[in-house]
Enzyme design. Sequence first.
Site, PDB file in Angstrom:
ATOM      1  N   HIS A   1      -5.397   3.856  -2.239  1.00 11.76           N
ATOM      2  CA  HIS A   1      -6.715   4.198  -1.694  1.00 11.76           C
ATOM      3  C   HIS A   1      -7.045   5.610  -2.167  1.00 11.76           C
ATOM      4  CE1 HIS A   1      -9.342   4.688   2.205  1.00 11.76           C
ATOM      5  NE2 HIS A   1     -10.022   4.891   1.096  1.00 11.76           N
TER       6      HIS A   1
ATOM      7  N   HIS B   1      -3.661  -4.253   7.949  1.00 12.29           N
ATOM      8  CA  HIS B   1      -3.677  -3.104   8.847  1.00 12.29           C
ATOM      9  C   HIS B   1      -2.778  -3.318  10.062  1.00 12.29           C
ATOM     10  CE1 HIS B   1      -5.225   0.904   9.651  1.00 12.29           C
ATOM     11  NE2 HIS B   1      -4.952   0.606  10.906  1.00 12.29           N
TER      12      HIS B   1
ATOM     13  N   ARG C   1      -7.723  13.283  -0.247  1.00 14.42           N
ATOM     14  CA  ARG C   1      -6.766  13.811   0.725  1.00 14.42           C
ATOM     15  C   ARG C   1      -5.322  13.384   0.389  1.00 14.42           C
ATOM     16  NH1 ARG C   1      -7.858  11.220   6.408  1.00 14.42           N
ATOM     17  NH2 ARG C   1      -9.964  11.406   5.633  1.00 14.42           N
TER      18      ARG C   1
ATOM     19  N   THR D   1     -17.802  -1.891  15.332  1.00 13.27           N
ATOM     20  CA  THR D   1     -17.097  -1.452  16.547  1.00 13.27           C
ATOM     21  C   THR D   1     -15.584  -1.590  16.415  1.00 13.27           C
ATOM     22  OG1 THR D   1     -17.644  -3.621  17.398  1.00 13.27           O
ATOM     23  CG2 THR D   1     -18.886  -1.774  18.299  1.00 13.27           C
TER      24      THR D   1
ATOM     25  N   ASN E   1       0.856  -1.188   0.000  1.00 14.90           N
ATOM     26  CA  ASN E   1       0.000   0.000   0.000  1.00 14.90           C
ATOM     27  C   ASN E   1       0.895   1.242   0.000  1.00 14.90           C
ATOM     28  OD1 ASN E   1      -1.468   2.262   0.978  1.00 14.90           O
ATOM     29  ND2 ASN E   1      -3.044   0.917   1.796  1.00 14.90           N
TER      30      ASN E   1
ATOM     31  N   GLU F   1      -8.503   0.623  -3.157  1.00 18.31           N
ATOM     32  CA  GLU F   1      -9.387   0.726  -1.990  1.00 18.31           C
ATOM     33  C   GLU F   1     -10.311   1.906  -2.211  1.00 18.31           C
ATOM     34  OE1 GLU F   1      -6.243  -0.962   1.356  1.00 18.31           O
ATOM     35  OE2 GLU F   1      -6.950   1.108   1.481  1.00 18.31           O
TER      36      GLU F   1
ATOM     37  N   HIS G   1       0.915   6.277   1.674  1.00 16.81           N
ATOM     38  CA  HIS G   1       1.673   7.265   2.449  1.00 16.81           C
ATOM     39  C   HIS G   1       2.705   8.018   1.608  1.00 16.81           C
ATOM     40  CE1 HIS G   1      -0.517   6.422   5.904  1.00 16.81           C
ATOM     41  NE2 HIS G   1       0.250   5.523   6.489  1.00 16.81           N
TER      42      HIS G   1
HETATM   43  N1  PXP Z   1      -5.730  -2.765   4.380  1.00 16.01           N
HETATM   44  C1  PXP Z   1      -6.616  -1.751   4.287  1.00 16.01           C
HETATM   45  C2  PXP Z   1      -8.005  -2.051   3.868  1.00 16.01           C
HETATM   46  C3  PXP Z   1      -6.226  -0.428   4.564  1.00 16.01           C
HETATM   47  O1  PXP Z   1      -7.125   0.567   4.464  1.00 16.01           O
HETATM   48  C4  PXP Z   1      -4.885  -0.190   4.935  1.00 16.01           C
HETATM   49  C5  PXP Z   1      -4.425   1.193   5.212  1.00 16.01           C
HETATM   50  O2  PXP Z   1      -4.925   1.638   6.420  1.00 16.01           O
HETATM   51  C6  PXP Z   1      -4.018  -1.270   5.026  1.00 16.01           C
HETATM   52  C7  PXP Z   1      -4.458  -2.549   4.745  1.00 16.01           C
HETATM   53  C8  PXP Z   1      -2.579  -1.091   5.397  1.00 16.01           C
HETATM   54  O3  PXP Z   1      -2.478  -0.750   6.733  1.00 16.01           O
HETATM   55  P1  PXP Z   1      -1.093  -0.242   7.300  1.00 16.01           P
HETATM   56  O4  PXP Z   1      -0.808   1.056   6.609  1.00 16.01           O
HETATM   57  O5  PXP Z   1      -1.339  -0.097   8.750  1.00 16.01           O
HETATM   58  O6  PXP Z   1      -0.072  -1.274   6.954  1.00 16.01           O
END
Ligand code: PXP
Length: 250
Positions: free
Chosen positions: A51, A198, A57, A109, A8, A78, A11
């Site tokens: 995403h 995540h 943003r 939750t 991902n 995403e 960032h």
């Molecule tokens: N999976 C999804 C659905 C996400 O939205 C994100 C980003 O928050 C991630 C995985 C990757 O998470 P992280 O950046 O904490 O590795």
Amino acid sequence: MSLLLGVNIDHVATLRQARYAMNPDAPILEPSILEAALEAKAGGADSITVHVREDRRHMQDDDARLVRREIDLPLNLELANTAEMVAFACDLKPDFACLVPEKREEVTTEGGLDVIGNQDSLRQTVAKLQSSGIQVSLFIDSERGQIQAAADIGAEMIELHTGTFALTTGKEHESEIRRLQSGADLGNSLGLRVNAGHGIHLDNIKDLFYVKNLKEFNIGHTLISRALIVGMRAAVKEMKVAMQEYPTTQ
Ligand code: PXP
């Protein structure tokens, strides 16, 4: 099949926007999304995730288009379940679309998508994306009802939310691992491809290896953080090396 790594790169856009959000026509925009994706590929990424948020943003529409066009890896988009974002996805045609919550009312939750509470609308969205040739994943908590609902509305995949796993220690952490395993078992038994994501990083990833029959980890924050120190290619490579220990023979 060995465990896949979806990188991902959101960032990278977060950092770029911190400087250039108000000046998108500046002569140089850095860091480059394209270079980051190319380096992730060189490090062994199996797919790239972006995403595109409703408020744009971080990632912009053109970023996603550029990655789609230039990077020879599966693209996972995403997106929120809105008409505008779904139309964007159908036009972009990523290989995978992962529906994620962006609004409070769509969140359970724990923080995954509330599939049970939004079943009708999600069912239509899943069908629409699939009719554009996109495989659909739902980012959900490892909760029986949510997983069953994901299968009921026809999604091909689920991504189990590992946020709580990543934030806990001791008994709570162990119970999260068991909960993720139950979710993976149920998902697999319903014919879903089960991914996870995540908050995964090099310190906690081995604990996730207790959870069997996962297909892909989606990892962002730690890879971009490590990339600042060792470079993107090396950061992805070290994660791929760590992932080789995942047991694949079930
Ligand atoms: N999976 C999804 C659905 C996400 O939205 C994100 C980003 O928050 C991630 C995985 C990757 O998470 P992280 O950046 O904490 O590795």
